[in-house]
Structure formats: structure tokens, C-alpha cells
Design a protein around this motif. Structure first.
Motif, short mmCIF file in Angstrom:
data_model
loop_
_atom_site.label_atom_id
_atom_site.label_comp_id
_atom_site.label_asym_id
_atom_site.label_seq_id
_atom_site.Cartn_x
_atom_site.Cartn_y
_atom_site.Cartn_z
N GLU A 6 -0.44 12.33 27.57
CA GLU A 6 -1.10 13.62 27.79
C GLU A 6 -0.19 14.51 28.61
N ILE A 10 -2.38 18.75 26.16
CA ILE A 10 -2.18 18.16 24.83
C ILE A 10 -2.43 16.65 24.93
N LYS A 11 -3.22 16.12 24.00
CA LYS A 11 -3.47 14.68 23.93
C LYS A 11 -2.72 14.13 22.72
N HIS A 25 -1.26 11.53 16.14
CA HIS A 25 -2.19 12.64 16.14
C HIS A 25 -2.05 13.38 17.47
N ALA A 26 -2.12 14.70 17.43
CA ALA A 26 -2.09 15.50 18.65
C ALA A 26 -3.25 16.48 18.62
N GLU A 27 -3.85 16.70 19.79
CA GLU A 27 -4.95 17.65 19.93
C GLU A 27 -4.67 18.59 21.09
N TYR A 28 -5.00 19.84 20.88
CA TYR A 28 -4.92 20.85 21.94
C TYR A 28 -6.12 21.76 21.72
N GLU A 30 -9.25 22.95 20.20
CA GLU A 30 -9.82 22.68 18.89
C GLU A 30 -8.75 22.42 17.82
N ASN A 31 -7.49 22.55 18.18
CA ASN A 31 -6.38 22.39 17.23
C ASN A 31 -5.97 20.93 17.13
N LYS A 32 -5.72 20.47 15.89
CA LYS A 32 -5.32 19.10 15.64
C LYS A 32 -4.18 19.09 14.63
N GLY A 45 -2.34 20.09 9.64
CA GLY A 45 -2.96 20.77 10.76
C GLY A 45 -2.13 21.94 11.29
N PHE A 47 -1.16 24.11 15.09
CA PHE A 47 -1.09 24.15 16.55
C PHE A 47 -0.55 25.51 16.96
#
Length: 86
Positions: A6, A10-11, A25-28, A30-32, A45, A47
Motif C-alpha cells: 500500500e 493505492i492498494k 490488482h491495484a485499487e485507488y 473507485e478505480n481498479k 481498467g 486509473f
């Protein structure tokens, strides 16, 4: 899905026994996105530009560790935490 790193909101995550090609996989917010480890490119996806640059740079820096985690996941073994960007 286990979080392996993290940074800057960003995860970064991986699934056990996920489909090929090797990816994370990355999430920020609501973005994936799904990122191909070997080529450091987005498979799926969207970002924000700034965060995308951070994720792709991080991928290049930690490619070997990401591939180790991919192999661990294929064998249902524990993922290792990977250092964040600082």
C-alpha cells in the motif's frame, strides 16, 4: 484478496490461483486495474494518470518480488509483503 503493498492511497493485491498472465490488482478509490507483471502494462481498467505512473514504476522496481508472489499464489502459499514507494 490479500493486500501485498500500500502506498499513496493505492492498494496492491493478488489472488491465489488467479488466471494467467501473471498480474496483480491495484485499487485507488473507485478505480481498479489489472497490471501484467512482466510487461508492466495495464490489462484491464482505468486509473488516474499520476497514480498509474506510480503503480507502473513500482511494478518495474519490484518485478522479481511480484513474480515470487505469483508463484506463491499458484501453489496456495503465503504472499510476501512488498515495500511501498516512499
Amino acid at each position: 484478496m490479500p493486500i501485498i503493498s500500500e502506498f499513496y492511497g493505492i492498494k496492491i493485491m493478488m489472488f491465489w490461483n488467479d488466471h494467467y498472465p501473471p498480474h496483480f490488482h491495484a485499487e485507488y478509490g473507485e478505480n481498479k486495474i489489472l497490471v501484467d507483471i512482466e510487461s508492466a502494462t495495464v490489462l484491464k481498467g482505468i486509473f488516474p494518470s499520476k497514480q498509474l505512473k506510480l503503480v507502473l514504476a513500482w511494478c518495474e522496481i519490484h518485478k522479481d518480488e511480484l513474480m515470487t508472489n505469483w508463484e506463491n499464489g499458484k501453489g496456495n502459499n503465503q504472499f510476501i509483503r512488498i515495500n511501498p514507494l516512499i
